[in-house]
Design a protein around this motif. Structure first.
Motif, PDB file in Angstrom:
ATOM      1  N   GLY A   6       0.823  -1.208   0.000  1.00  0.00           N
ATOM      2  CA  GLY A   6       0.000   0.000   0.000  1.00  0.00           C
ATOM      3  C   GLY A   6       0.853   1.252   0.000  1.00  0.00           C
ATOM      4  O   GLY A   6       0.592   2.202  -0.754  1.00  0.00           O
ATOM      5  N   SER A   7       1.913   1.268   0.814  1.00  0.00           N
ATOM      6  CA  SER A   7       2.757   2.459   0.862  1.00  0.00           C
ATOM      7  C   SER A   7       3.483   2.640  -0.466  1.00  0.00           C
ATOM      8  O   SER A   7       3.668   3.759  -0.941  1.00  0.00           O
ATOM      9  N   LYS A   8       3.862   1.512  -1.093  1.00  0.00           N
ATOM     10  CA  LYS A   8       4.512   1.607  -2.408  1.00  0.00           C
ATOM     11  C   LYS A   8       3.525   2.170  -3.428  1.00  0.00           C
ATOM     12  O   LYS A   8       3.882   2.992  -4.279  1.00  0.00           O
ATOM     13  N   ALA A   9       2.261   1.716  -3.337  1.00  0.00           N
ATOM     14  CA  ALA A   9       1.252   2.169  -4.288  1.00  0.00           C
ATOM     15  C   ALA A   9       0.983   3.659  -4.104  1.00  0.00           C
ATOM     16  O   ALA A   9       0.807   4.403  -5.080  1.00  0.00           O
ATOM     17  N   ALA A  10       0.975   4.108  -2.844  1.00  0.00           N
ATOM     18  CA  ALA A  10       0.758   5.529  -2.583  1.00  0.00           C
ATOM     19  C   ALA A  10       1.879   6.349  -3.204  1.00  0.00           C
ATOM     20  O   ALA A  10       1.635   7.392  -3.837  1.00  0.00           O
ATOM     21  N   ALA A  11       3.114   5.861  -3.054  1.00  0.00           N
ATOM     22  CA  ALA A  11       4.250   6.567  -3.646  1.00  0.00           C
ATOM     23  C   ALA A  11       4.105   6.592  -5.167  1.00  0.00           C
ATOM     24  O   ALA A  11       4.400   7.614  -5.817  1.00  0.00           O
ATOM     25  N   ALA A  12       3.626   5.483  -5.735  1.00  0.00           N
ATOM     26  CA  ALA A  12       3.450   5.410  -7.185  1.00  0.00           C
ATOM     27  C   ALA A  12       2.404   6.423  -7.638  1.00  0.00           C
ATOM     28  O   ALA A  12       2.592   7.139  -8.637  1.00  0.00           O
ATOM     29  N   ALA A  13       1.291   6.518  -6.879  1.00  0.00           N
ATOM     30  CA  ALA A  13       0.238   7.465  -7.237  1.00  0.00           C
ATOM     31  C   ALA A  13       0.770   8.886  -7.193  1.00  0.00           C
ATOM     32  O   ALA A  13       0.480   9.712  -8.080  1.00  0.00           O
ATOM     33  N   LEU A  14       1.579   9.174  -6.193  1.00  0.00           N
ATOM     34  CA  LEU A  14       2.175  10.507  -6.071  1.00  0.00           C
ATOM     35  C   LEU A  14       3.061  10.799  -7.281  1.00  0.00           C
ATOM     36  O   LEU A  14       3.055  11.914  -7.826  1.00  0.00           O
ATOM     37  N   THR A  15       3.812   9.782  -7.705  1.00  0.00           N
ATOM     38  CA  THR A  15       4.683   9.957  -8.868  1.00  0.00           C
ATOM     39  C   THR A  15       3.863  10.279 -10.112  1.00  0.00           C
ATOM     40  O   THR A  15       4.227  11.167 -10.890  1.00  0.00           O
ATOM     41  N   VAL A  16       2.749   9.555 -10.278  1.00  0.00           N
ATOM     42  CA  VAL A  16       1.902   9.810 -11.445  1.00  0.00           C
ATOM     43  C   VAL A  16       1.359  11.236 -11.394  1.00  0.00           C
ATOM     44  O   VAL A  16       1.330  11.945 -12.403  1.00  0.00           O
ATOM     45  N   PHE A  17       0.966  11.675 -10.195  1.00  0.00           N
ATOM     46  CA  PHE A  17       0.474  13.043 -10.045  1.00  0.00           C
ATOM     47  C   PHE A  17       1.561  14.043 -10.464  1.00  0.00           C
ATOM     48  O   PHE A  17       1.292  15.036 -11.141  1.00  0.00           O
ATOM     49  N   VAL A  43       6.069   3.680 -13.825  1.00  0.00           N
ATOM     50  CA  VAL A  43       5.664   3.606 -12.420  1.00  0.00           C
ATOM     51  C   VAL A  43       4.982   2.271 -12.128  1.00  0.00           C
ATOM     52  O   VAL A  43       5.278   1.605 -11.132  1.00  0.00           O
ATOM     53  N   ALA A  44       4.080   1.859 -13.040  1.00  0.00           N
ATOM     54  CA  ALA A  44       3.349   0.609 -12.823  1.00  0.00           C
ATOM     55  C   ALA A  44       4.310  -0.575 -12.798  1.00  0.00           C
ATOM     56  O   ALA A  44       4.180  -1.480 -11.962  1.00  0.00           O
ATOM     57  N   CYS A  45       5.298  -0.568 -13.703  1.00  0.00           N
ATOM     58  CA  CYS A  45       6.255  -1.675 -13.741  1.00  0.00           C
ATOM     59  C   CYS A  45       7.108  -1.712 -12.482  1.00  0.00           C
ATOM     60  O   CYS A  45       7.422  -2.780 -11.966  1.00  0.00           O
ATOM     61  N   ASN A  46       7.467  -0.525 -11.978  1.00  0.00           N
ATOM     62  CA  ASN A  46       8.222  -0.482 -10.727  1.00  0.00           C
ATOM     63  C   ASN A  46       7.410  -1.050  -9.584  1.00  0.00           C
ATOM     64  O   ASN A  46       7.924  -1.777  -8.734  1.00  0.00           O
ATOM     65  N   LEU A  47       6.133  -0.715  -9.586  1.00  0.00           N
ATOM     66  CA  LEU A  47       5.246  -1.222  -8.545  1.00  0.00           C
ATOM     67  C   LEU A  47       5.150  -2.742  -8.636  1.00  0.00           C
ATOM     68  O   LEU A  47       5.192  -3.456  -7.634  1.00  0.00           O
ATOM     69  N   LEU A  48       5.067  -3.227  -9.865  1.00  0.00           N
ATOM     70  CA  LEU A  48       5.011  -4.672 -10.090  1.00  0.00           C
ATOM     71  C   LEU A  48       6.284  -5.330  -9.560  1.00  0.00           C
ATOM     72  O   LEU A  48       6.247  -6.371  -8.893  1.00  0.00           O
ATOM     73  N   ALA A  49       7.429  -4.690  -9.850  1.00  0.00           N
ATOM     74  CA  ALA A  49       8.709  -5.227  -9.378  1.00  0.00           C
ATOM     75  C   ALA A  49       8.716  -5.282  -7.856  1.00  0.00           C
ATOM     76  O   ALA A  49       9.126  -6.283  -7.260  1.00  0.00           O
TER      77      ALA A  49
END
Lengths: 309, 365
Positions: free
Chosen positions: B43-54, B342-348
């Motif tokens: 979840g924390s990784k996903a939040a960071a990913a969402a912030l990156t997309v923003f 970002v999505a691929c990093n999250l997947l990794a």
């Protein structure tokens, strides 16, 4: 049981890590190999196991039940490792695979040695860990190596080393990174092993005294003294051994003056390796390398014990 | 097999904790706890990913607003703009409003965010059609090329690297290393042109470019697309393969000296068992991380190959949009590519979390 004869190991680049080491291990006996860091102790174990990389040049013979371990095919070597030899690496290192639980590694090994169902292997693993002195074996089995302390990892590795039927145990620095109380527990654990020969490498003189039947001292990649534990601790022959024992706390912490580690590997080419640090050195020590000289049941590499010419 | 004086193992009443394969496997409480730990980390990784997309969205917004010149110039063309400026400035204002370029910057940003959230990326300056449709279609073509290439390269490069790293100076190392080394140094467009010259011009075995001849349906169409994608996919696979190989080789070569590998060898395990059971899993974490990151880049990085083979993918679209100063299209492309990375990093992260207990439970990483 196991006998190394004139084993020399050197690496490309000229570094010689073992120099004509001859050492025997009798059935059911425990031998501790003592030496300071870099003396070649751990290399001796790796050489016996055939685990030195392709860059190492090995000569001599390592005999085990008539087989020369240095001249086995990869297949024969694997068989020898599986059935005859058992290696216990340092608990302070990562001898356990970090990605698997201690239990799964132990049961993998148990099932490698005997065909038992997983459930039986698990109970066997539990009793082995309990025998190795772990209070909560099933909690330990569910843990990953990084969740265990150094002492617990050492016990898991010991249990793994004892899980097979191998008659020869090769133990590398079982006390590294442990405090005195835990070293004593470890000593009791190894002392209690019945019916196996053990070659244990350590730099802990007190641990060796607690565990060993006989002692061998390595200095600067040479074997310089070998004898029974009692004789060694009551009357060491080599000046190096004497200095080491004198420096123990129970012997009054008498550090000898000028007894610092050597600045560089070998000082006197052709002479005794210890001559430059030895207080009793005579001109002869610088001229020629002493052979291993028999003194009663013991052997020592020092001109002082040579019969007068 | 009694080696120590007897000391019975007392199994705790609640049994062993969640331990794969063990008798207490699936112990509810600890299983839930482990799951919760995993989810919270993810979840924390996903939040960071969402912030990156923003952030990507914001930079995208800023990029076009802070470039010199009035964006309307690019929409209508310079001549037209000068003419309209003189004859009917209200037309320019209408265009400005249509593309969301009027009002204060904060108001524009709010409107932009709202539209982005609705996936309304506006119309292309060039085709005047909706950007999203074009970008999605082109993205599909790029994925068609990138996914099989990446997967194939990972398997081939990874397997060869595993063998070469395990046996340095062995057969795999001696044969594959020079080839992979050469591939590493060849630029993508050079290799693409060489392939095109050899296989299409000289041998005529493959088409010169494009994705399909058209007018085909069903299996024939699928085969035709496969035939068209063979060359670009081969080039991408080869290029990716070399970096995957190099990475896997160096990772495995360093793992080979790890104490647990030596210990596994001392037990008499076969090399195959050590390689697949002990080394591979440890090598997978860095490999997967690099693979996923590279997959993000391949979406944008395959531009050169796409252009050479006139493959109508994302890279080609960026190429065309830059030439045509099609800002909405470019913005959308950048957003898609950024989101992919970002999505691929999250997947990794998720995969490494699943593999490595130290990351999962120890709080590393």
């Amino acid at each position: 049981m196991l006998r190394a004869e004139d084993v020399s190991v050197s690496f490309a680049g000229g570094a010689r890590v073992l120099d004509e080491v001859t050492l025997g291990l009798a059935a059911g006996r425990k031998t501790c190999v003592i030496g300071e860091t870099g003396s070649g102790k751990s290399m001796l174990l790796l050489t016996i196991l055939g685990l030195l990389g392709p860059g190492a040049a090995v000569s001599g013979r390592i005999l085990m039940d008539g087989l020369d371990l240095l001249r086995l095919s990869p297949r024969e070597l694997r068989k020898a490792r599986k059935e005859r030899l058992s290696y216990i690496p340092q608990g302070s290192g990562n001898g356990l695979n970090p990605l698997y639980t201690a239990g799964s590694q132990l049961t993998e090994l148990i099932r490698f040695h005997r065909e038992v169902p997983q459930g039986e292997a698990v109970s066997l693993a539990g009793s082995l860990l309990a025998q190795a002195g772990l209070d909560d074996p099933f909690r330990v089995m569910a843990s990953y190596p990084f969740q265990l302390s150094g002492g617990m990892r050492q016990r898991v590795l010991a249990a793994m080393g004892l899980s097979g039927e191998a008659p020869i145990l090769l133990v590398d620095e079982p006390t590294k990174g442990l405090d005195r109380a835990r070293i004593d527990l470890m000593a009791a654990l190894f002392r209690g092993i019945e019916g196996k020969s053990m070659l244990c490498v350590t730099h802990d003189l007190r641990f060796a005294r607690q565990v060993a039947d006989s002692v061998a001292v390595l200095y600067s990649s040479e074997l310089i003294e070998e004898g029974s534990c009692g004789e060694f601790y009551s009357g060491p022959l080599h000046p190096y051994s004497r200095a080491m024992l004198a420096a123990l706390p129970e012997n009054g912490l008498k550090a000898e003056a000028g007894f610092a580690p050597p600045r560089s590997g070998k000082v006197a080419a052709g002479g005794c390796a210890f001559a430059s640090r030895c207080r009793e050195a005579v001109p002869r020590c610088l001229r020629g390398r002493p052979p291993l000289i028999a003194a009663g049941n013991r052997r020592v590499r020092c001109w002082k014990h040579a019969p007068e010419p | 097999m009694r080696v120590f004086p007897e000391r019975p193992a007392t199994r705790p009443a609640e049994g062993p904790a969640a331990w794969p394969g063990g008798p207490g496997d699936g112990d509810r409480k600890s299983f839930r706890r482990a799951l919760a730990a995993r989810l919270s980390r993810l979840g924390s990784k996903a939040a960071a990913a969402a912030l990156t997309v923003f952030c990507i969205v914001s930079v995208n917004f800023a990029l076009i607003r802070f470039m010199p010149g009035d964006p309307v110039t690019h929409i209508v063309g310079e001549d037209e703009y000068l003419m309209l400026e003189a004859s009917s400035p209200e037309t320019i204002e209408a265009i400005r409003a249509e593309y969301g370029l009027d009002g204060s910057l904060p108001a524009q940003f709010a409107a932009y965010l709202a539209r982005t959230a609705r996936l309304d990326f506006g119309s292309s300056y060039r085709t005047k059609g909706p950007v999203l449709d074009t970008a999605l279609r082109r993205m599909k073509f790029t994925l068609l090329l990138a996914v099989p290439s990446t997967a194939l390269a990972a398997v081939i490069g990874g397997a060869l690297g595993l063998l070469a790293g395990w046996r340095k100076g062995g057969l795999a190392d001696m044969t594959a290393s020079p080839v992979m080394g050469l591939l590493q140094t060849v630029p993508a467009n050079c290799l693409a042109i060489a392939f095109l010259l050899l296989f299409s011009f000289r041998l005529g075995a493959f088409p010169l470019g494009g994705i399909t001849e058209g007018g085909l349906t069903g299996a024939e169409k699928a085969l035709d697309i496969l035939w068209h994608m063979a060359l670009p996919a081969a080039v991408l696979t080869l290029l990716k393969c070399s970096s995957d190989y190099m990475l896997m080789k160096s990772v495995v070569a360093s793992l080979r000296d790890e104490e647990y590998v030596l210990t596994a060898m001392s037990r008499g395990y076969s090399e195959w068992r050590i390689l697949t059971g002990h080394v591979l899993k440890n090598a997978l974490c860095p490999f997967i991380t690099s693979l996923c990151m590279q997959f993000g880049y391949i979406l944008s990085g395959s531009m050169l190959v796409e252009v050479v083979f006139s493959w109508p993918g994302m890279g080609m679209l960026v190429h065309e949009s830059v030439a045509g100063k099609d800002f909405p299209m470019l913005q959308t492309c950048f957003l898609f590519m950024g989101a992919c990375v970002v999505a691929c990093n999250l997947l990794a992260d998720a995969l490494v979390l699943a593999i490595d207990p130290r990351v999962r439970e120890g709080g590393i990483g």
